[in-house]
Design a protein around this motif. Structure first.
Motif, PDB file in Angstrom:
ATOM      1  N   PRO A 267     -11.302 -20.130  -6.886  1.00 40.53           N
ATOM      2  CA  PRO A 267     -10.847 -18.952  -7.628  1.00 40.53           C
ATOM      3  C   PRO A 267     -10.706 -17.732  -6.723  1.00 40.53           C
ATOM      4  O   PRO A 267     -11.599 -17.440  -5.921  1.00 40.53           O
ATOM      5  CB  PRO A 267     -11.941 -18.754  -8.684  1.00 40.53           C
ATOM      6  N   SER A 268      -9.595 -17.046  -6.864  1.00 38.54           N
ATOM      7  CA  SER A 268      -9.316 -15.878  -6.022  1.00 38.54           C
ATOM      8  C   SER A 268     -10.067 -14.640  -6.479  1.00 38.54           C
ATOM      9  O   SER A 268      -9.981 -13.588  -5.833  1.00 38.54           O
ATOM     10  CB  SER A 268      -7.807 -15.602  -6.003  1.00 38.54           C
ATOM     11  N   LYS A 269     -10.800 -14.769  -7.574  1.00 36.36           N
ATOM     12  CA  LYS A 269     -11.676 -13.692  -8.031  1.00 36.36           C
ATOM     13  C   LYS A 269     -12.857 -14.324  -8.769  1.00 36.36           C
ATOM     14  O   LYS A 269     -12.773 -15.475  -9.202  1.00 36.36           O
ATOM     15  CB  LYS A 269     -10.925 -12.719  -8.931  1.00 36.36           C
ATOM     16  N   PRO A 270     -13.959 -13.587  -8.902  1.00 43.35           N
ATOM     17  CA  PRO A 270     -15.130 -14.166  -9.575  1.00 43.35           C
ATOM     18  C   PRO A 270     -14.819 -14.605 -10.999  1.00 43.35           C
ATOM     19  O   PRO A 270     -14.043 -13.967 -11.711  1.00 43.35           O
ATOM     20  CB  PRO A 270     -16.141 -13.007  -9.563  1.00 43.35           C
ATOM     21  N   ILE A 271     -15.430 -15.734 -11.406  1.00 43.68           N
ATOM     22  CA  ILE A 271     -15.248 -16.281 -12.747  1.00 43.68           C
ATOM     23  C   ILE A 271     -16.430 -15.856 -13.610  1.00 43.68           C
ATOM     24  O   ILE A 271     -17.581 -16.112 -13.260  1.00 43.68           O
ATOM     25  CB  ILE A 271     -15.152 -17.826 -12.712  1.00 43.68           C
ATOM     26  N   ASN A 272     -16.138 -15.232 -14.719  1.00 43.75           N
ATOM     27  CA  ASN A 272     -17.201 -14.748 -15.601  1.00 43.75           C
ATOM     28  C   ASN A 272     -16.940 -15.223 -17.025  1.00 43.75           C
ATOM     29  O   ASN A 272     -16.425 -14.481 -17.861  1.00 43.75           O
ATOM     30  CB  ASN A 272     -17.279 -13.219 -15.553  1.00 43.75           C
ATOM     31  N   ILE A 273     -17.256 -16.495 -17.267  1.00 40.36           N
ATOM     32  CA  ILE A 273     -17.145 -17.023 -18.618  1.00 40.36           C
ATOM     33  C   ILE A 273     -18.420 -17.800 -18.937  1.00 40.36           C
ATOM     34  O   ILE A 273     -19.177 -18.171 -18.043  1.00 40.36           O
ATOM     35  CB  ILE A 273     -15.914 -17.944 -18.807  1.00 40.36           C
ATOM     36  N   LYS A 274     -18.647 -18.051 -20.207  1.00 36.44           N
ATOM     37  CA  LYS A 274     -19.823 -18.796 -20.632  1.00 36.44           C
ATOM     38  C   LYS A 274     -19.627 -20.288 -20.365  1.00 36.44           C
ATOM     39  O   LYS A 274     -18.501 -20.773 -20.247  1.00 36.44           O
ATOM     40  CB  LYS A 274     -20.076 -18.568 -22.124  1.00 36.44           C
ATOM     41  N   LEU A 280     -10.438 -18.163 -26.393  1.00 31.64           N
ATOM     42  CA  LEU A 280      -9.273 -18.898 -25.908  1.00 31.64           C
ATOM     43  C   LEU A 280      -8.397 -18.066 -24.987  1.00 31.64           C
ATOM     44  O   LEU A 280      -7.745 -18.612 -24.090  1.00 31.64           O
ATOM     45  CB  LEU A 280      -8.453 -19.418 -27.090  1.00 31.64           C
ATOM     46  N   VAL A 281      -8.382 -16.772 -25.202  1.00 31.67           N
ATOM     47  CA  VAL A 281      -7.598 -15.906 -24.316  1.00 31.67           C
ATOM     48  C   VAL A 281      -8.158 -15.971 -22.894  1.00 31.67           C
ATOM     49  O   VAL A 281      -7.418 -16.086 -21.910  1.00 31.67           O
ATOM     50  CB  VAL A 281      -7.590 -14.458 -24.837  1.00 31.67           C
ATOM     51  N   LYS A 282      -9.493 -15.930 -22.786  1.00 28.69           N
ATOM     52  CA  LYS A 282     -10.120 -16.045 -21.465  1.00 28.69           C
ATOM     53  C   LYS A 282      -9.836 -17.404 -20.829  1.00 28.69           C
ATOM     54  O   LYS A 282      -9.602 -17.501 -19.624  1.00 28.69           O
ATOM     55  CB  LYS A 282     -11.625 -15.840 -21.579  1.00 28.69           C
TER      56      LYS A 282
END
Length: 307
Positions: A267-274, A280-282
């Motif tokens: 990932p080209s940027k940090p991933i911040n999901i549960k 669904l948008v995330k």
């Protein structure tokens, strides 16, 4: 969190459901796990398949094993459609899946591997007979060590389920009567296995950005794992060490990438999901990030693979 059919269709309109070409490239693809962070990986894989990057061997851990099945069968878009269209279907994720599952898992593996409305069936026959190698990594609870299961096995889909069976919240999956958990408990990014087996071209798809490292909590985790898995001391000890081991693996992988002996897409940027993200948008944004990161890496990847 409810979504209308129209909203879901709109999110999926640019993710086609189609088959990859039959052209195969020698090399090994290594897929990190990460629960619903694996949607990033699905964007990467769809981009690779659409651009004819179909590696002969795939080694997947946890969510990476689930994604690796569809990559190995060349089924573009299938995983992303599952994780967006069916994320809020109780038969896939949640308490209902837990109740109905033989594994008592919050993920309904039997449901997503079965016939789903509006989606092509998973090509399980193709997985076993299309001339490609697929390997699912699972952790033997009795030994605490990773084991590597090949698609030549009749029970390979049971091995995939074992690879993605989360500790703490699920019962272990059984393979030949022995208990197994998520492959990430012992080998989160199995690029060393690919190297040890002689692969010269290795592509790793991570689900964390390159700078990410875990905070070490060994002593605290060991108290928990020894209590929960008191009958399996080796597994408990290794499970408590996973964060420290992961950090050292990432450091080693960085060195191989810098030497250009392994190609990494991250990932080209940090991933911040549960872990079980329901927005669904995330998830769609995560898929798009993976697709675009892969697209931006294509020229360098082709040069690395010599194709």
């Amino acid at each position: 969190m409810g979504y209308s059919e129209e909203e879901i269709v709109e999110m999926l309109k640019d993710i086609p459901l189609k088959n990859a070409s039959g052209d195969i490239i020698d090399g090994a693809l290594v897929l990190e796990g990460g629960a619903f962070r694996g949607v990033y990986q699905e964007g990467v894989l769809d981009c690779l398949m659409e651009n004819g990057i179909n590696l002969r061997t795939t080694i997947g851990v946890s969510a990476g094993a689930l994604n690796g099945v569809s990559y190995s069968t060349g089924q573009i878009g299938r995983c992303a459609h599952i994780n967006i269209r069916y994320r809020h279907d109780g038969r896939y994720v949640g308490i209902n899946a837990f109740i109905k599952s033989r594994l008592k898992s919050v993920i309904g593996f039997d449901y997503i591997f079965g016939s789903l409305p509006a989606l092509p069936n998973l090509d399980i026959d193709g997985l076993k007979n299309n001339g490609r190698t697929f390997i699912a990594v699972a952790t033997n609870v009795e030994t605490g060590k990773a084991e590597y299961f090949y698609n030549t096995r009749d029970d390979i889909m049971d091995c995939v389920k074992a690879s993605a069976t989360l500790p703490y919240i699920s019962r272990p999956a059984l393979i030949n009567g022995k208990p197994y958990f998520d492959g990430g408990c012992a080998d989160r990014i199995p690029f060393r296995y690919a190297m040890d087996n002689g692969y010269k071209k290795i592509v790793v798809i991570k689900t964390r950005d390159r700078s990410f490292r875990k905070k070490s909590k060994f002593e605290r985790k060991l108290l928990v794992t020894k209590r929960i898995y008191s009958s399996y001391p080796d597994f408990a000890a290794n499970l408590a060490m996973t964060d420290d081991v992961y950090n050292s693996v990432c450091d080693e992988l960085d060195k191989y990438e810098n030497k250009k002996s392994i190609f990494v897409i991250a990932p080209s940027k940090p991933i911040n999901i549960k872990m079980l993200e329901g927005d669904l948008v995330k998830l769609k944004e995560l898929y798009d990030l993976g697709y675009n990161d892969a697209l931006n890496s294509l020229e360098d990847l082709r040069n690395y693979l010599g194709v």
